[in-house]
Design an enzyme around this catalytic site. Structure first.
Site, mmCIF file in Angstrom:
data_model
loop_
_atom_site.group_PDB
_atom_site.id
_atom_site.type_symbol
_atom_site.label_atom_id
_atom_site.label_comp_id
_atom_site.label_asym_id
_atom_site.label_seq_id
_atom_site.Cartn_x
_atom_site.Cartn_y
_atom_site.Cartn_z
ATOM 1 N N SER A 140 0.768 -1.165 0.115
ATOM 2 C CA SER A 140 0.162 -0.019 0.082
ATOM 3 C C SER A 140 0.854 1.287 0.077
ATOM 4 O O SER A 140 1.740 1.549 -0.701
ATOM 5 C CB SER A 140 -0.915 -0.067 1.192
ATOM 6 O OG SER A 140 -1.763 0.969 1.080
ATOM 7 N N HIS A 163 -2.595 -1.146 -5.014
ATOM 8 C CA HIS A 163 -4.063 -1.181 -4.995
ATOM 9 C C HIS A 163 -4.555 0.357 -4.842
ATOM 10 O O HIS A 163 -3.853 1.238 -4.625
ATOM 11 C CB HIS A 163 -4.627 -1.989 -3.826
ATOM 12 C CG HIS A 163 -4.423 -1.568 -2.514
ATOM 13 N ND1 HIS A 163 -4.905 -0.288 -1.868
ATOM 14 C CD2 HIS A 163 -3.475 -1.802 -1.480
ATOM 15 C CE1 HIS A 163 -4.500 0.066 -0.806
ATOM 16 N NE2 HIS A 163 -3.711 -0.853 -0.340
#
Length: 258
Positions: A140, A163
């Site tokens: 992330s 993501h």
């Protein structure tokens, strides 16, 4: 017989008194220098960082582990890296002429986007040579942190998850919210692509992949794949990262001497 035995014992006692004390072994005579001083141990406990002065160059080790805590305090059972601890450390490292280099050890699941980007921007803007090493995971918002150093390394067994931006809690289902998410995501894309060799199009493609994660969008890259995609500079471990950091320090010193 008893008198002879007593004389022998007395003679032995006199000899013991006159005998010089045996010299202590060398390791008992001289106290060994401890690997870590008390101050350094306290530094690790309080901030998860360490400035080591016993090597070829003075380098500061900064660890980013667990979840990056931003504006909201996370539950006490969570392992966190607090941005209000890290930011002053980075400022101090940049200002301290004794510290010649910075190594960032990453094993993070991600966390607060703005806090992570703030730390990454500070690292990217430092004059002090810096390398990053991804161990375990750099997921992330850990991706911008990994690429923020001048040179980045990842071990083969580590993974990185790319993501889209997500948010917990109450979210208003209005166009302005979607626009805000889109702009925040674009900030991440711009930073990552500016500090690595991956193209914006490819990074967005990995971010929006819907065929890999069961409950989410995105992609998981192992160490070798992260290097192939141009996200991380090289596969390597701790010794590789330290060698690269030493080389950068020495190059910078030569340039300053000219």
């Amino acid at each position: 017989m008893n008198e002879k035995k007593a004389e022998t014992e007395n003679a032995r006692l006199k000899a013991d008194k006159n005998e010089e004390p045996a010299s202590l072994p060398q390791d008992e005579e001289q106290e060994e220098t401890p690997a870590l001083t008390k101050e350094q141990t306290e530094q690790i406990v309080e901030t998860g960082s360490l400035t080591h002065t016993n090597g070829k160059h003075v380098i500061h080790c900064l660890t980013v582990v667990g979840q990056i805590e931003g504006h909201y305090i996370l539950p006490s059972q969570n392992k966190t890296t607090k941005y209000e601890h890290v930011i002053p450390q980075l400022v101090a490292i940049e200002q301290d002429p004794a510290i010649e280099g910075l190594i960032i050890i990453l094993n993070t699941v991600g966390g607060d986007v703005e806090a992570g980007l703030a730390i990454a921007e500070l690292i990217a803007g430092m004059k002090t040579p810096a390398v990053s090493l991804v161990l375990g995971g750099g997921h992330s918002i850990g991706v911008p942190l990994a690429v923020s150093a001048r040179r980045s390394f990842i071990v083969p067994s580590a993974t990185m998850t790319i993501h889209p931006v997500r948010m917990n809690g109450l979210v208003l289902g209005v166009p302005q919210t979607l626009s805000y998410f889109d702009r925040m995501q674009e900030r991440i894309v711009r930073f990552v692509c500016a500090n690595s060799s991956i193209s914006p199009g490819r990074f967005r493609e990995l971010m929006m992949n819907s065929g890999e994660l069961t409950m989410d969008m995105g992609s998981v890259l192992d160490g070798e794949k992260a290097v192939e995609e141009g996200l991380i500079n090289a596969l390597g471990g701790l010794s590789d990262a330290v060698i690269a950091l030493y080389e950068m320090i020495e190059e910078q010193q030569k340039e300053e001497e000219k």
